[in-house]
Write an enzyme that holds these catalytic residues in place. Structure first.
Site, PDB file in Angstrom:
ATOM      1  CD  GLU A 130       2.733  62.091 -54.524  1.00  0.00           C
ATOM      2  OE1 GLU A 130       3.254  62.620 -53.505  1.00  0.00           O
ATOM      3  OE2 GLU A 130       2.168  62.590 -55.623  1.00  0.00           O
ATOM      4  CG  ASP A 180       7.785  61.284 -56.264  1.00  0.00           C
ATOM      5  OD1 ASP A 180       8.490  61.252 -55.143  1.00  0.00           O
ATOM      6  OD2 ASP A 180       7.369  61.427 -56.631  1.00  0.00           O
ATOM      7  CE  LYS A 204       9.484  67.617 -54.060  1.00  0.00           C
ATOM      8  NZ  LYS A 204       9.120  69.017 -54.279  1.00  0.00           N
ATOM      9  CG  HIS A 231       6.954  65.581 -50.069  1.00  0.00           C
ATOM     10  ND1 HIS A 231       6.855  67.054 -50.195  1.00  0.00           N
ATOM     11  CD2 HIS A 231       6.094  65.577 -51.773  1.00  0.00           C
ATOM     12  CE1 HIS A 231       6.384  67.350 -51.519  1.00  0.00           C
ATOM     13  NE2 HIS A 231       6.446  66.361 -52.157  1.00  0.00           N
ATOM     14  CG  HIS A 283       4.156  65.158 -58.194  1.00  0.00           C
ATOM     15  ND1 HIS A 283       3.979  66.105 -59.328  1.00  0.00           N
ATOM     16  CD2 HIS A 283       4.112  66.856 -57.672  1.00  0.00           C
ATOM     17  CE1 HIS A 283       5.075  67.248 -59.721  1.00  0.00           C
ATOM     18  NE2 HIS A 283       4.494  67.523 -58.620  1.00  0.00           N
ATOM     19  CG  ASN A 304       8.349  71.518 -51.172  1.00  0.00           C
ATOM     20  OD1 ASN A 304       7.278  71.578 -50.246  1.00  0.00           O
ATOM     21  ND2 ASN A 304       7.908  71.451 -52.376  1.00  0.00           N
ATOM     22  CB  SER A 346       2.935  66.273 -52.937  1.00  0.00           C
ATOM     23  OG  SER A 346       1.770  66.620 -53.710  1.00  0.00           O
TER      24      SER A 346
HETATM   25  C1  LIG Z   1       5.564  63.977 -54.941  1.00  0.00           C
HETATM   26  C2  LIG Z   1       6.638  65.082 -56.097  1.00  0.00           C
HETATM   27  N1  LIG Z   1       7.324  63.750 -57.136  1.00  0.00           N
HETATM   28  C3  LIG Z   1       7.785  65.151 -57.866  1.00  0.00           C
HETATM   29  C4  LIG Z   1       8.158  66.032 -57.861  1.00  0.00           C
HETATM   30  C5  LIG Z   1       8.793  66.891 -58.669  1.00  0.00           C
HETATM   31  O1  LIG Z   1      10.285  66.999 -58.582  1.00  0.00           O
HETATM   32  P1  LIG Z   1      11.262  68.397 -58.795  1.00  0.00           P
HETATM   33  O2  LIG Z   1      10.222  69.812 -57.787  1.00  0.00           O
HETATM   34  O3  LIG Z   1      12.304  68.041 -58.583  1.00  0.00           O
HETATM   35  O4  LIG Z   1      10.944  68.218 -60.618  1.00  0.00           O
HETATM   36  C6  LIG Z   1       7.265  66.552 -56.947  1.00  0.00           C
HETATM   37  C7  LIG Z   1       7.306  68.416 -56.893  1.00  0.00           C
HETATM   38  O5  LIG Z   1       7.555  69.089 -55.980  1.00  0.00           O
HETATM   39  C8  LIG Z   1       6.255  65.777 -56.351  1.00  0.00           C
HETATM   40  O6  LIG Z   1       5.846  66.730 -55.322  1.00  0.00           O
END
Ligand SMILES: Cc1ncc(COP(=O)(O)O)c(C=O)c1O
Length: 401
Positions: A177, A206, A238, A209, A133, A47, A181
């Site tokens: 999101e 969120d 990421k 990405h 997620h 990522n 992801s």
């Molecule tokens: C959409 C999304 N939110 C949150 C997270 C979690 O983030 P972190 O890896 O900083 O815990 C991820 C991790 O892959 C993600 O894809």
């Protein structure tokens, strides 16, 4: 005895389903070095979209931060863990993304949990996109709030579920999101915001990405859409190449989270040198537009090479899902690519829905056209040799339908 049995049974079930995950050991770099494989591999699973995680300039700024601040923060942010580097990072994020308040957390996972657990109470309504997620879905399941999942990016379904509760007394939160992801597609943010406002609901996005990847200055979904959701979660592990996360919101909500978010209050603040490096990472993201231009060029090249194959999904982002259908097919393809020194992990249920196992191909700014060419040829050879392209395509159509 009960615990032993539980552990054994769960593991053997995973094994039988072909879903056991393995923690591989790598040395990261321009090329990925696997501890058990002889050749370095080209990494199509990271990522680190802008290639900042191994950037020499960023590494040296982090080292400078260590000299200035030492290793750890030593305490929770509300005790003595907040330094000038943390304060600068918060101010920088607010200015960049256009919010009055930013709360720093150690990971995106804890940011999402903090947001849901702190904001929502029994009797509220939480609406989540089905493909959100795991950190969001899990927090929703564990919170005392009623959680309803709406069909992926389906505004009619969301509207139906949102308006089922007519009373204005119920607090409603919609979460999506910005960039999904596992699918790399984007949420209809304008419509989500309009719908939320018409129903007196809040919208949380969120953008793990999207940040760094979308927008002329890398401001992510808020920059490209011009829409500011009520709450925005951004992660630093990421495109920013480091680790950690922030929740952006209005002043009062920021103060509320500072007082009541247990993941914030009862957890050691991120190391100050990390916050210092993140400030610099944001500079690089904003100024080094060539990284996003390179990604756009690689993305177009990949589409040109394999865009007609039925497994390919066109996206505007760096995430290029390659739909295989069955878990066994995704694993076979991933293994075959490894033989050719290309690393693309297979993503299987429960991370994605049944029959939608895939390779999650991610492009990054350190890839070359030659890397993309090699990957494209390997994908074409795999299906050409097996003659199973159509079979898998029909499976994944079923999965999507
Ligand atoms: C959409 C999304 N939110 C949150 C997270 C979690 O983030 P972190 O890896 O900083 O815990 C991820 C991790 O892959 C993600 O894809």
């Amino acid at each position: 005895m009960i615990f032993e049995q539980r552990v054994k049974q769960a593991l053997s079930r995973r094994q039988e389903q072909g879903l056991l995950r393995h923690t591989e050991i790598f040395r990261q770099g321009q090329l990925l070095t696997h501890s058990h494989l002889e050749q370095p591999l080209v990494n199509f699973s990271s990522n680190d979209y802008l290639g900042l995680a191994q950037d020499k300039e960023l590494i040296s700024v982090w080292q400078q931060g260590l000299s200035l601040y030492g290793c750890g923060s030593g305490a929770s942010p509300v005790v003595t863990g907040t330094t000038q580097a943390h304060a600068d990072l918060k101010a920088r994020l607010c200015e960049w993304l256009g919010y009055p308040s930013a709360i720093l957390l150690s990971s995106g996972f804890s940011a999402n949990q903090a947001l849901i657990f702190t904001l929502l109470k029994q009797g509220d309504l939480l609406l989540q996109d089905k493909l959100n997620h795991a950190s969001l879905i899990e927090a929703g399941l564990l919170s005392p709030t009623e959680m309803v999942r709406f069909k992926h990016n389906d505004l009619d379904d969301l509207h139906k579920k949102l308006t089922k509760v007519s009373t204005k007394q119920v607090a409603k939160l919609i979460i999506s999101e910005g960039v999904f992801s596992m699918d790399g597609d984007q949420a209809p943010v304008l419509q989500l915001m309009t719908l939320a406002q018409s129903q007196q609901a809040w919208l949380a996005l969120d953008d793990a990405h999207g940040l760094g990847v979308l927008g002329e200055f890398g401001g992510g979904t808020v920059e490209v859409t011009g829409i500011k959701p009520t709450l925005l979660v951004v992660t630093f592990g990421k495109a920013l190449g480091i680790s950690g996360a922030a929740i952006l919101c209005d002043q009062a909500t920021g103060e509320y989270l500072t007082q009541f978010a247990r993941h914030y209050v009862y957890s050691t603040a991120m190391p100050p040198a990390q916050a210092y490096a993140l400030n610099h990472s944001i500079n690089m993201v904003q100024q080094q537009k060539w990284r996003r231009e390179k990604l756009a060029e690689l993305s177009a090249y990949f589409q040109d090479k394999v865009g007609k194959m039925p497994h390919y999904r066109a996206t505007q982002t760096t995430i290029k899902p390659w739909i295989c259908g069955r878990s066994e097919d995704a694993l076979a393809l991933s293994d075959e690519l490894k033989q050719q020194d290309l690393w693309v992990g297979a993503i299987r249920p429960p991370t994605v829905t049944a029959n939608a196992a895939r390779l999650r191909i991610t492009l990054n700014a350190t890839h070359s056209k030659h890397d993309i060419e090699r990957l494209s040829q390997a994908l074409q050879r795999f299906y050409g040799e097996r003659g199973n392209s159509q079979l898998i395509a029909s499976q994944q159509e079923k999965a999507h339908g």
